[in-house]
Design a protein around this motif. Sequence first.
Motif, PDB file in Angstrom:
ATOM      1  N   TYR A  93      -9.735 113.711 -43.048  1.00  0.00           N
ATOM      2  CA  TYR A  93      -8.313 113.932 -42.080  1.00  0.00           C
ATOM      3  C   TYR A  93      -8.455 113.388 -40.815  1.00  0.00           C
ATOM      4  CZ  TYR A  93      -7.173 116.882 -46.468  1.00  0.00           C
ATOM      5  OH  TYR A  93      -6.903 117.315 -47.662  1.00  0.00           O
ATOM      6  N   ARG A  97      -1.589 116.721 -38.344  1.00  0.00           N
ATOM      7  CA  ARG A  97      -1.121 117.451 -39.391  1.00  0.00           C
ATOM      8  C   ARG A  97      -1.895 117.347 -40.814  1.00  0.00           C
ATOM      9  NH1 ARG A  97       4.718 117.959 -38.841  1.00  0.00           N
ATOM     10  NH2 ARG A  97       5.571 116.993 -37.258  1.00  0.00           N
ATOM     11  N   ASP A  98      -2.732 116.606 -40.726  1.00  0.00           N
ATOM     12  CA  ASP A  98      -3.714 116.692 -41.795  1.00  0.00           C
ATOM     13  C   ASP A  98      -4.687 117.484 -41.709  1.00  0.00           C
ATOM     14  OD1 ASP A  98      -2.742 114.264 -42.840  1.00  0.00           O
ATOM     15  OD2 ASP A  98      -3.836 112.774 -42.068  1.00  0.00           O
ATOM     16  N   GLU A 143      -4.186 120.549 -39.904  1.00  0.00           N
ATOM     17  CA  GLU A 143      -3.595 121.718 -40.412  1.00  0.00           C
ATOM     18  C   GLU A 143      -3.242 121.647 -42.182  1.00  0.00           C
ATOM     19  OE1 GLU A 143       0.666 123.731 -39.591  1.00  0.00           O
ATOM     20  OE2 GLU A 143       0.882 121.588 -39.715  1.00  0.00           O
ATOM     21  N   THR A 144      -3.210 120.692 -42.696  1.00  0.00           N
ATOM     22  CA  THR A 144      -3.203 120.910 -44.020  1.00  0.00           C
ATOM     23  C   THR A 144      -4.565 121.243 -44.730  1.00  0.00           C
ATOM     24  OG1 THR A 144      -1.461 119.124 -44.294  1.00  0.00           O
ATOM     25  CG2 THR A 144      -2.801 119.793 -46.245  1.00  0.00           C
ATOM     26  N   LYS A 202      -5.271 125.042 -44.042  1.00  0.00           N
ATOM     27  CA  LYS A 202      -4.165 125.759 -45.125  1.00  0.00           C
ATOM     28  C   LYS A 202      -4.937 125.804 -46.530  1.00  0.00           C
ATOM     29  CE  LYS A 202       0.140 125.878 -42.648  1.00  0.00           C
ATOM     30  NZ  LYS A 202       1.613 125.379 -42.566  1.00  0.00           N
ATOM     31  N   SER A 203      -5.366 124.433 -46.825  1.00  0.00           N
ATOM     32  CA  SER A 203      -5.987 124.490 -48.099  1.00  0.00           C
ATOM     33  C   SER A 203      -7.360 125.127 -48.133  1.00  0.00           C
ATOM     34  CB  SER A 203      -6.506 122.922 -48.560  1.00  0.00           C
ATOM     35  OG  SER A 203      -5.137 122.211 -48.296  1.00  0.00           O
ATOM     36  N   GLN A 261      -8.061 127.893 -46.201  1.00  0.00           N
ATOM     37  CA  GLN A 261      -7.931 129.142 -45.518  1.00  0.00           C
ATOM     38  C   GLN A 261      -8.746 130.402 -45.961  1.00  0.00           C
ATOM     39  OE1 GLN A 261      -3.589 130.486 -45.524  1.00  0.00           O
ATOM     40  NE2 GLN A 261      -3.795 131.651 -43.927  1.00  0.00           N
ATOM     41  N   SER A 290      -1.240 126.103 -36.292  1.00  0.00           N
ATOM     42  CA  SER A 290      -0.318 124.910 -36.772  1.00  0.00           C
ATOM     43  C   SER A 290      -0.742 123.636 -36.047  1.00  0.00           C
ATOM     44  CB  SER A 290       1.224 125.169 -36.187  1.00  0.00           C
ATOM     45  OG  SER A 290       1.086 125.079 -34.834  1.00  0.00           O
ATOM     46  N   TYR A 291      -0.036 122.506 -36.632  1.00  0.00           N
ATOM     47  CA  TYR A 291      -0.761 121.115 -35.818  1.00  0.00           C
ATOM     48  C   TYR A 291      -0.518 121.141 -34.478  1.00  0.00           C
ATOM     49  CZ  TYR A 291       3.926 119.240 -35.453  1.00  0.00           C
ATOM     50  OH  TYR A 291       5.269 118.894 -34.904  1.00  0.00           O
TER      51      TYR A 291
END
Length: 93
Positions: free
Chosen positions: A4, A8-9, A11-12, A15-16, A18, A34-35
């Motif tokens: 990544y 945004r990547d 952040e993803t 979240k994935s 977490q 957040s991103y």
Amino acid sequence: MFGYLGYRDIETFGKSNQKLIVKTFHLTRYRIPSYSTIRRAMMLVNTSDLVESFNQWASQFATPNDLTDWVSIDGKSLRTTCKNSDNSSQNFV
């Protein structure tokens, strides 16, 4: 971070993962930044300090004796892949 590169990547990724992140770092809040928060934090990082810290950390894995086991293949090709290859502000990408 598994390839990544963008905010945004990242952040993803957060979240994935977490549950693992919260457990590993003993976070009291079950939230991932957040991103835009990640971006603002990264903008505050002094790259010279980061490179120096990384090199200090990485040096524990290589002793001067280990350097005799290394082989330089083609430094000219590697050198063209980064900017400022001869100082600590080089662009590792």
